[in-house]
Scaffold this motif. Structure first.
Motif, PDB file in Angstrom:
ATOM      1  N   PRO A  34     -39.670 -21.053 -15.649  1.00 17.07           N
ATOM      2  CA  PRO A  34     -38.930 -21.962 -14.763  1.00 17.07           C
ATOM      3  C   PRO A  34     -37.734 -21.219 -14.161  1.00 17.07           C
ATOM      4  O   PRO A  34     -37.135 -20.359 -14.806  1.00 17.07           O
ATOM      5  N   TYR A  35     -37.394 -21.555 -12.921  1.00 16.52           N
ATOM      6  CA  TYR A  35     -36.367 -20.805 -12.200  1.00 16.52           C
ATOM      7  C   TYR A  35     -35.469 -21.737 -11.406  1.00 16.52           C
ATOM      8  O   TYR A  35     -35.752 -22.925 -11.243  1.00 16.52           O
ATOM      9  N   THR A  36     -34.371 -21.174 -10.917  1.00 21.58           N
ATOM     10  CA  THR A  36     -33.389 -21.927 -10.133  1.00 21.58           C
ATOM     11  C   THR A  36     -33.298 -21.322  -8.740  1.00 21.58           C
ATOM     12  O   THR A  36     -33.234 -20.106  -8.585  1.00 21.58           O
ATOM     13  N   ILE A  37     -33.299 -22.193  -7.744  1.00 18.36           N
ATOM     14  CA  ILE A  37     -33.098 -21.794  -6.347  1.00 18.36           C
ATOM     15  C   ILE A  37     -31.742 -22.347  -5.914  1.00 18.36           C
ATOM     16  O   ILE A  37     -31.421 -23.505  -6.209  1.00 18.36           O
ATOM     17  N   VAL A  38     -30.961 -21.523  -5.230  1.00 17.98           N
ATOM     18  CA  VAL A  38     -29.628 -21.940  -4.802  1.00 17.98           C
ATOM     19  C   VAL A  38     -29.438 -21.709  -3.304  1.00 17.98           C
ATOM     20  O   VAL A  38     -30.084 -20.863  -2.708  1.00 17.98           O
ATOM     21  N   ILE A  39     -28.566 -22.497  -2.735  1.00 22.64           N
ATOM     22  CA  ILE A  39     -28.042 -22.241  -1.395  1.00 22.64           C
ATOM     23  C   ILE A  39     -26.595 -21.853  -1.613  1.00 22.64           C
ATOM     24  O   ILE A  39     -25.825 -22.601  -2.227  1.00 22.64           O
ATOM     25  N   CYS A  40     -26.239 -20.651  -1.157  1.00 21.05           N
ATOM     26  CA  CYS A  40     -24.885 -20.143  -1.342  1.00 21.05           C
ATOM     27  C   CYS A  40     -24.249 -19.839   0.002  1.00 21.05           C
ATOM     28  O   CYS A  40     -24.913 -19.405   0.924  1.00 21.05           O
ATOM     29  N   ARG A  41     -22.962 -20.086   0.047  1.00 21.22           N
ATOM     30  CA  ARG A  41     -22.181 -19.687   1.222  1.00 21.22           C
ATOM     31  C   ARG A  41     -21.432 -18.420   0.845  1.00 21.22           C
ATOM     32  O   ARG A  41     -20.626 -18.417  -0.083  1.00 21.22           O
ATOM     33  N   LEU A  42     -21.729 -17.343   1.570  1.00 21.97           N
ATOM     34  CA  LEU A  42     -21.034 -16.090   1.331  1.00 21.97           C
ATOM     35  C   LEU A  42     -19.620 -16.156   1.891  1.00 21.97           C
ATOM     36  O   LEU A  42     -19.342 -16.956   2.788  1.00 21.97           O
ATOM     37  N   VAL A  43     -18.747 -15.296   1.392  1.00 19.01           N
ATOM     38  CA  VAL A  43     -17.378 -15.259   1.914  1.00 19.01           C
ATOM     39  C   VAL A  43     -17.373 -14.896   3.395  1.00 19.01           C
ATOM     40  O   VAL A  43     -16.419 -15.205   4.105  1.00 19.01           O
ATOM     41  N   ASP A  44     -18.480 -14.286   3.856  1.00 15.85           N
ATOM     42  CA  ASP A  44     -18.618 -13.929   5.271  1.00 15.85           C
ATOM     43  C   ASP A  44     -18.971 -15.134   6.141  1.00 15.85           C
ATOM     44  O   ASP A  44     -19.052 -15.007   7.355  1.00 15.85           O
ATOM     45  N   GLY A  45     -19.237 -16.307   5.512  1.00 16.91           N
ATOM     46  CA  GLY A  45     -19.551 -17.523   6.247  1.00 16.91           C
ATOM     47  C   GLY A  45     -21.036 -17.822   6.389  1.00 16.91           C
ATOM     48  O   GLY A  45     -21.415 -18.870   6.879  1.00 16.91           O
ATOM     49  N   VAL A  46     -21.892 -16.908   5.957  1.00 14.81           N
ATOM     50  CA  VAL A  46     -23.346 -17.070   6.078  1.00 14.81           C
ATOM     51  C   VAL A  46     -23.872 -17.847   4.874  1.00 14.81           C
ATOM     52  O   VAL A  46     -23.448 -17.616   3.745  1.00 14.81           O
ATOM     53  N   LYS A  47     -24.816 -18.776   5.114  1.00 13.30           N
ATOM     54  CA  LYS A  47     -25.487 -19.470   4.014  1.00 13.30           C
ATOM     55  C   LYS A  47     -26.840 -18.801   3.770  1.00 13.30           C
ATOM     56  O   LYS A  47     -27.567 -18.500   4.721  1.00 13.30           O
ATOM     57  N   ILE A  48     -27.168 -18.594   2.496  1.00 13.19           N
ATOM     58  CA  ILE A  48     -28.421 -17.940   2.124  1.00 13.19           C
ATOM     59  C   ILE A  48     -29.093 -18.731   1.007  1.00 13.19           C
ATOM     60  O   ILE A  48     -28.443 -19.160   0.056  1.00 13.19           O
TER      61      ILE A  48
END
Length: 85
Positions: A34-48
């Motif tokens: 089982p795994y986790t998927i995340v949406i992160c906002r980088l300090v550069d402003g980009v969401k990944i």
């Protein structure tokens, strides 16, 4: 369309804005735990959107500090993921 693109190096650090734990995995992912998927906002402003590795599911939370990493997956293909820091 425009062909004017430029390479931009990202810092890679950021924080989790949303996440989900995948327990009931699709057939093509049965070889993975089982795994986790995340949406992160980088300090550069980009969401990944990416997998979060090396984090206990019970410790994942919105606001968690993470760092973008890159390497090869189990098939030997290039990929990227987040790791807590």
């Amino acid at each position: 369309g425009s062909s004017k693109m430029e390479w931009v190096k990202l810092d890679g650090s950021g924080e989790v804005e949303a996440f989900t734990h995948v327990i009931a995995r699709p057939a093509s992912f049965q070889q993975h735990d089982p795994y986790t998927i995340v949406i992160c906002r980088l300090v550069d402003g980009v969401k990944i959107l990416a997998w979060l590795k090396d984090a206990e599911m019970t410790r994942v939370n919105v606001g968690m500090k993470v760092k973008l990493a890159a390497g090869l997956n189990i098939e030997g293909e290039p990929t990227y993921w987040f790791e807590p820091f």
